[in-house]
Design a protein around this motif. Structure first.
Motif, PDB file in Angstrom:
ATOM      1  N   SER A  73       0.816  -1.209   0.000  1.00 27.16           N
ATOM      2  CA  SER A  73       0.000   0.000   0.000  1.00 27.16           C
ATOM      3  C   SER A  73       0.855   1.266   0.000  1.00 27.16           C
ATOM      4  O   SER A  73       0.328   2.371   0.155  1.00 27.16           O
ATOM      5  CB  SER A  73      -0.931   0.005   1.221  1.00 27.16           C
ATOM      6  N   TYR A  74       2.166   1.124  -0.187  1.00 30.67           N
ATOM      7  CA  TYR A  74       3.085   2.241  -0.010  1.00 30.67           C
ATOM      8  C   TYR A  74       2.792   3.388  -0.971  1.00 30.67           C
ATOM      9  O   TYR A  74       2.638   4.542  -0.558  1.00 30.67           O
ATOM     10  CB  TYR A  74       4.520   1.761  -0.184  1.00 30.67           C
ATOM     11  N   GLU A  75       2.734   3.098  -2.270  1.00 33.98           N
ATOM     12  CA  GLU A  75       2.583   4.171  -3.242  1.00 33.98           C
ATOM     13  C   GLU A  75       1.205   4.826  -3.171  1.00 33.98           C
ATOM     14  O   GLU A  75       1.077   6.037  -3.310  1.00 33.98           O
ATOM     15  CB  GLU A  75       2.848   3.652  -4.652  1.00 33.98           C
ATOM     16  N   ARG A  76       0.169   4.028  -2.931  1.00 28.60           N
ATOM     17  CA  ARG A  76      -1.185   4.554  -2.979  1.00 28.60           C
ATOM     18  C   ARG A  76      -1.590   5.239  -1.678  1.00 28.60           C
ATOM     19  O   ARG A  76      -2.292   6.260  -1.702  1.00 28.60           O
ATOM     20  CB  ARG A  76      -2.170   3.433  -3.304  1.00 28.60           C
ATOM     21  N   TYR A  77      -1.161   4.702  -0.540  1.00 31.30           N
ATOM     22  CA  TYR A  77      -1.660   5.203   0.733  1.00 31.30           C
ATOM     23  C   TYR A  77      -0.558   5.708   1.678  1.00 31.30           C
ATOM     24  O   TYR A  77      -0.663   6.805   2.234  1.00 31.30           O
ATOM     25  CB  TYR A  77      -2.467   4.116   1.450  1.00 31.30           C
ATOM     26  N   VAL A  78       0.489   4.892   1.895  1.00 28.83           N
ATOM     27  CA  VAL A  78       1.467   5.213   2.934  1.00 28.83           C
ATOM     28  C   VAL A  78       2.260   6.469   2.589  1.00 28.83           C
ATOM     29  O   VAL A  78       2.365   7.405   3.398  1.00 28.83           O
ATOM     30  CB  VAL A  78       2.416   4.018   3.176  1.00 28.83           C
ATOM     31  N   ARG A  79       2.838   6.518   1.393  1.00 30.86           N
ATOM     32  CA  ARG A  79       3.653   7.674   1.017  1.00 30.86           C
ATOM     33  C   ARG A  79       2.835   8.962   0.968  1.00 30.86           C
ATOM     34  O   ARG A  79       3.279   9.993   1.511  1.00 30.86           O
ATOM     35  CB  ARG A  79       4.338   7.413  -0.326  1.00 30.86           C
ATOM     36  N   PRO A  80       1.644   8.972   0.344  1.00 23.50           N
ATOM     37  CA  PRO A  80       0.841  10.200   0.384  1.00 23.50           C
ATOM     38  C   PRO A  80       0.480  10.630   1.795  1.00 23.50           C
ATOM     39  O   PRO A  80       0.446  11.833   2.098  1.00 23.50           O
ATOM     40  CB  PRO A  80      -0.415   9.825  -0.419  1.00 23.50           C
ATOM     41  N   ALA A  81       0.197   9.661   2.683  1.00 21.81           N
ATOM     42  CA  ALA A  81      -0.139  10.019   4.063  1.00 21.81           C
ATOM     43  C   ALA A  81       1.044  10.660   4.764  1.00 21.81           C
ATOM     44  O   ALA A  81       0.890  11.646   5.510  1.00 21.81           O
ATOM     45  CB  ALA A  81      -0.603   8.776   4.823  1.00 21.81           C
ATOM     46  N   LEU A  82       2.245  10.123   4.535  1.00 28.16           N
ATOM     47  CA  LEU A  82       3.444  10.714   5.128  1.00 28.16           C
ATOM     48  C   LEU A  82       3.667  12.128   4.612  1.00 28.16           C
ATOM     49  O   LEU A  82       4.038  13.032   5.371  1.00 28.16           O
ATOM     50  CB  LEU A  82       4.657   9.838   4.817  1.00 28.16           C
ATOM     51  N   GLN A  83       3.450  12.311   3.309  1.00 33.31           N
ATOM     52  CA  GLN A  83       3.653  13.641   2.748  1.00 33.31           C
ATOM     53  C   GLN A  83       2.641  14.645   3.287  1.00 33.31           C
ATOM     54  O   GLN A  83       2.980  15.794   3.553  1.00 33.31           O
ATOM     55  CB  GLN A  83       3.579  13.582   1.224  1.00 33.31           C
ATOM     56  N   ARG A  84       1.395  14.202   3.436  1.00 32.10           N
ATOM     57  CA  ARG A  84       0.386  15.109   3.995  1.00 32.10           C
ATOM     58  C   ARG A  84       0.741  15.503   5.431  1.00 32.10           C
ATOM     59  O   ARG A  84       0.510  16.627   5.855  1.00 32.10           O
ATOM     60  CB  ARG A  84      -0.993  14.459   3.948  1.00 32.10           C
ATOM     61  N   ALA A  85       1.320  14.553   6.153  1.00 30.76           N
ATOM     62  CA  ALA A  85       1.677  14.828   7.543  1.00 30.76           C
ATOM     63  C   ALA A  85       2.896  15.735   7.655  1.00 30.76           C
ATOM     64  O   ALA A  85       3.017  16.522   8.602  1.00 30.76           O
ATOM     65  CB  ALA A  85       1.944  13.515   8.277  1.00 30.76           C
ATOM     66  N   LEU A  86       3.799  15.665   6.674  1.00 30.38           N
ATOM     67  CA  LEU A  86       5.071  16.369   6.782  1.00 30.38           C
ATOM     68  C   LEU A  86       5.136  17.656   5.988  1.00 30.38           C
ATOM     69  O   LEU A  86       5.813  18.607   6.386  1.00 30.38           O
ATOM     70  CB  LEU A  86       6.210  15.455   6.325  1.00 30.38           C
ATOM     71  N   ALA A  87       4.495  17.687   4.825  1.00 31.35           N
ATOM     72  CA  ALA A  87       4.674  18.820   3.923  1.00 31.35           C
ATOM     73  C   ALA A  87       3.574  19.854   4.108  1.00 31.35           C
ATOM     74  O   ALA A  87       2.449  19.528   4.429  1.00 31.35           O
ATOM     75  CB  ALA A  87       4.694  18.342   2.474  1.00 31.35           C
ATOM     76  N   ALA A  88       3.919  21.124   3.876  1.00 22.47           N
ATOM     77  CA  ALA A  88       2.955  22.200   4.010  1.00 22.47           C
ATOM     78  C   ALA A  88       3.249  23.275   2.958  1.00 22.47           C
ATOM     79  O   ALA A  88       4.145  24.081   3.144  1.00 22.47           O
ATOM     80  CB  ALA A  88       3.039  22.803   5.415  1.00 22.47           C
ATOM     81  N   PRO A  89       2.530  23.290   1.833  1.00 21.90           N
ATOM     82  CA  PRO A  89       1.511  22.318   1.425  1.00 21.90           C
ATOM     83  C   PRO A  89       2.176  21.080   0.834  1.00 21.90           C
ATOM     84  O   PRO A  89       3.354  21.132   0.468  1.00 21.90           O
ATOM     85  CB  PRO A  89       0.735  23.084   0.341  1.00 21.90           C
ATOM     86  N   PRO A  90       1.459  19.959   0.702  1.00 28.54           N
ATOM     87  CA  PRO A  90       2.063  18.760   0.149  1.00 28.54           C
ATOM     88  C   PRO A  90       2.419  18.942  -1.323  1.00 28.54           C
ATOM     89  O   PRO A  90       1.720  19.627  -2.065  1.00 28.54           O
ATOM     90  CB  PRO A  90       0.985  17.692   0.329  1.00 28.54           C
ATOM     91  N   LEU A  91       3.513  18.332  -1.733  1.00 28.49           N
ATOM     92  CA  LEU A  91       3.950  18.350  -3.121  1.00 28.49           C
ATOM     93  C   LEU A  91       3.351  17.122  -3.789  1.00 28.49           C
ATOM     94  O   LEU A  91       3.619  15.996  -3.379  1.00 28.49           O
ATOM     95  CB  LEU A  91       5.477  18.292  -3.175  1.00 28.49           C
ATOM     96  N   ASP A  92       2.510  17.322  -4.814  1.00 29.92           N
ATOM     97  CA  ASP A  92       1.902  16.157  -5.440  1.00 29.92           C
ATOM     98  C   ASP A  92       2.964  15.359  -6.190  1.00 29.92           C
ATOM     99  O   ASP A  92       4.049  15.852  -6.489  1.00 29.92           O
ATOM    100  CB  ASP A  92       0.756  16.559  -6.369  1.00 29.92           C
ATOM    101  N   ARG A  93       2.638  14.115  -6.504  1.00 31.69           N
ATOM    102  CA  ARG A  93       3.605  13.169  -7.061  1.00 31.69           C
ATOM    103  C   ARG A  93       4.210  13.659  -8.369  1.00 31.69           C
ATOM    104  O   ARG A  93       5.422  13.575  -8.580  1.00 31.69           O
ATOM    105  CB  ARG A  93       2.925  11.822  -7.262  1.00 31.69           C
TER     106      ARG A  93
END
Length: 263
Positions: A73-93
């Motif tokens: 689930s890394y590419e679809r869920y885990v990595r985006p969730a980490l980016q949302r938690a860390l980045a402000a604003p998140p950088l899309d893929r």
């Protein structure tokens, strides 16, 4: 693994000789790679060469990368969730990839995606029409297995090898670029890694990396206990210069820090 990549490899044990299959073949899917100098043997399974010398004891943050549920689930869920938690604003893929791609320039030799994980950016690079061969390297067996499956599904050719940084098992001056996307904080010995990057890059080759900027002191302590190594911009600039890499440039997208240097 294609012959063009096999010819670039160097034995991680003796660090002198190249590696070759038992039979002269344009591609190795199964079978050992042999060192003519120290006679070490390394297995190749489903095209992935395993160049790890001994059992790896991963840090806490790395252990999750061996869990099948996380990997799948890394590419679809885990990595985006980490980016949302860390980045402000998140950088899309797509934006993140285009940023790295612009900094890599036009490589004149094969490209290494170091810390490739599931091969997210390696596959994107390999789709580029004028891109030299792309090889992904990671220490996580589960991540590499997922990368191979993802590559088959996408119909994209990327060669993968399992190896543990900071040593990079390639011949001197054999690579056109090295990308280390969102993984620099996993590297404990930055100095050794950058010396290796300098060694394996051709003159003019680009090194592009991204990492988290250090949080507060308490959070930094927790991250280091988990096996992460956030670093300040000045620390990265000094380490790159000490390794002989020049042309330092950086882009701050808090908390993401992207850096580039040239061999």
């Amino acid at each position: 693994m294609q012959r063009v990549i096999l010819q670039l490899l160097r034995c991680p044990r003796c660090r002198r000789s190249g590696l070759a299959p038992e039979r002269d073949t344009p591609e190795v899917v199964f079978g050992p790679l042999l060192c003519s100098e120290c006679h070490a043997s390394y297995p190749v399974t489903e095209g992935v060469a395993d160049l790890v010398l001994e059992a790896v004891s991963p840090a806490l943050a790395q252990r999750g990368m061996e869990q099948r549920l996380i990997v799948r689930s890394y590419e679809r869920y885990v990595r985006p969730a980490l980016q949302r938690a860390l980045a402000a604003p998140p950088l899309d893929r797509d934006s993140e990839y285009l940023l790295y791609r612009s900094l890599l320039g036009q490589p004149a030799a094969p490209v290494l995606d170091l810390g490739t994980g599931t091969g997210l950016f390696a596959r994107r690079l390999a789709r580029e029409p004028d891109m030299p061969p792309v090889v992904g390297m990671d220490v996580s067996r589960a991540m590499l297995e997922e990368a191979v499956d993802q590559g088959h599904e996408a119909g994209v050719r990327v060669d993968y090898l399992r190896a543990e940084a900071p040593y990079l098992p390639f011949q001197d001056g054999s690579l056109g670029a090295v990308l280390l996307a969102h993984s620099l904080h996993f590297i404990s010995d930055l100095g050794k890694l950058l010396l290796e990057v300098h060694r394996v890059l051709r003159p003019g080759g680009h090194f592009v990396a991204s990492t988290w900027m250090p949080p507060g002191r308490a959070s930094t302590f927790v991250q280091r206990r988990a096996g992460l190594h956030p670093r300040e911009e000045e620390d990265l600039k000094h380490a790159l210069s000490a390794a002989g890499l020049t042309g330092f440039a950086r882009l701050r997208l808090p908390p993401l820090l992207v850096v580039k240097a040239v061999r």
